[in-house]
Design a protein around this motif. Structure first.
Motif, short mmCIF file in Angstrom:
data_model
loop_
_atom_site.label_atom_id
_atom_site.label_comp_id
_atom_site.label_asym_id
_atom_site.label_seq_id
_atom_site.Cartn_x
_atom_site.Cartn_y
_atom_site.Cartn_z
N LEU A 207 14.15 0.56 4.19
CA LEU A 207 13.91 1.47 5.30
C LEU A 207 13.96 2.90 4.78
O LEU A 207 14.92 3.27 4.09
CB LEU A 207 14.99 1.27 6.37
CG LEU A 207 14.99 2.25 7.54
CD1 LEU A 207 13.71 2.14 8.36
CD2 LEU A 207 16.22 2.02 8.42
N VAL A 208 12.96 3.68 5.10
CA VAL A 208 12.89 5.06 4.64
C VAL A 208 12.34 5.94 5.76
O VAL A 208 11.55 5.47 6.59
CB VAL A 208 12.01 5.16 3.37
CG1 VAL A 208 10.58 4.76 3.65
CG2 VAL A 208 12.08 6.55 2.75
N GLY B 126 8.04 10.84 5.20
CA GLY B 126 8.11 11.85 4.15
C GLY B 126 8.90 11.42 2.93
O GLY B 126 8.89 12.11 1.91
N GLY B 127 9.59 10.31 3.03
CA GLY B 127 10.41 9.82 1.93
C GLY B 127 9.60 9.06 0.89
O GLY B 127 8.38 8.94 0.99
N SER B 128 10.32 8.54 -0.10
CA SER B 128 9.69 7.84 -1.22
C SER B 128 10.39 6.51 -1.48
O SER B 128 11.59 6.35 -1.20
CB SER B 128 9.77 8.69 -2.49
OG SER B 128 9.07 9.90 -2.34
N THR C 165 4.21 1.20 7.05
CA THR C 165 5.11 0.08 7.30
C THR C 165 4.35 -1.24 7.18
O THR C 165 3.33 -1.45 7.83
CB THR C 165 5.74 0.19 8.69
OG1 THR C 165 6.56 1.35 8.74
CG2 THR C 165 6.57 -1.04 9.03
N ALA C 166 4.85 -2.12 6.33
CA ALA C 166 4.19 -3.40 6.08
C ALA C 166 5.02 -4.21 5.08
O ALA C 166 5.96 -3.68 4.48
CB ALA C 166 2.79 -3.19 5.52
N VAL C 167 4.63 -5.45 4.92
CA VAL C 167 5.10 -6.24 3.79
C VAL C 167 4.15 -5.97 2.63
O VAL C 167 2.93 -6.09 2.78
CB VAL C 167 5.13 -7.74 4.11
CG1 VAL C 167 5.48 -8.55 2.87
CG2 VAL C 167 6.13 -8.02 5.22
N VAL D 29 8.60 -2.95 3.66
CA VAL D 29 8.75 -1.49 3.68
C VAL D 29 8.64 -1.03 5.13
O VAL D 29 7.66 -1.33 5.80
CB VAL D 29 7.68 -0.80 2.82
CG1 VAL D 29 7.73 0.72 3.02
CG2 VAL D 29 7.87 -1.16 1.35
N THR D 30 9.67 -0.34 5.58
CA THR D 30 9.67 0.18 6.95
C THR D 30 9.87 1.69 6.90
O THR D 30 10.85 2.17 6.32
CB THR D 30 10.78 -0.47 7.78
OG1 THR D 30 10.61 -1.89 7.79
CG2 THR D 30 10.75 0.04 9.22
#
Length: 127
Positions: free
Chosen positions: A11-12, A15-17, A91-93, A123-124
């Motif tokens: 989870l991010v 704007g994050g990485s 956001t996805a697998v 990834v969320t």
């Protein structure tokens, strides 16, 4: 038999990485074309990036160009996806895939081009 294991999802905030990794076992990794794909619920699997076997030939989906970078370390049998400036729509697998020689055309349906797939990492991107 080639096995692919993805890691690095999570989870991010927007704007994050994140940096995803895909570790391969079995076979000769340095000869594989490696691709990253993503899939969201209710959507078709989407191409993200591909790397040639030497790492020098890369292509990206327009939606991630300038934000994502695919790279590989053949000595570690690993391909990476560095994702910067993440957006909620990312956001996805995320799944990696290996194409063994002789390589399929990159324009082909990925189910025809790629020989092996990983299970994926979530990834969320959310605040």
């Amino acid at each position: 038999q080639v096995q692919l294991v993805e890691s690095g999802g999570g989870l991010v905030q927007p704007g994050g990485s994140l940096r995803l990794s895909c570790a391969a076992s079995g076979g000769s990794f340095s000869t594989y074309e490696m691709g990253w794909f993503r899939q969201s619920p209710g959507k078709e699997r989407e191409f993200v990036a591909v790397s040639g076997y030497r790492g020098g030939s890369t292509d990206y989906a327009d939606s991630v160009k300038g934000r994502f970078t695919i790279s590989r370390e053949n000595a570690k049998n690993t391909v990476y996806l560095q994702m910067n400036d993440l957006k909620p729509e990312d956001t996805a697998v995320y799944l990696c895939a290996a194409d063994l020689p002789p390589y399929g055309d990159r324009r082909w349906d990925p189910t025809l081009k790629y020989d092996y797939w990983g299970q994926g990492t979530q990834v969320t991107v959310s605040s």
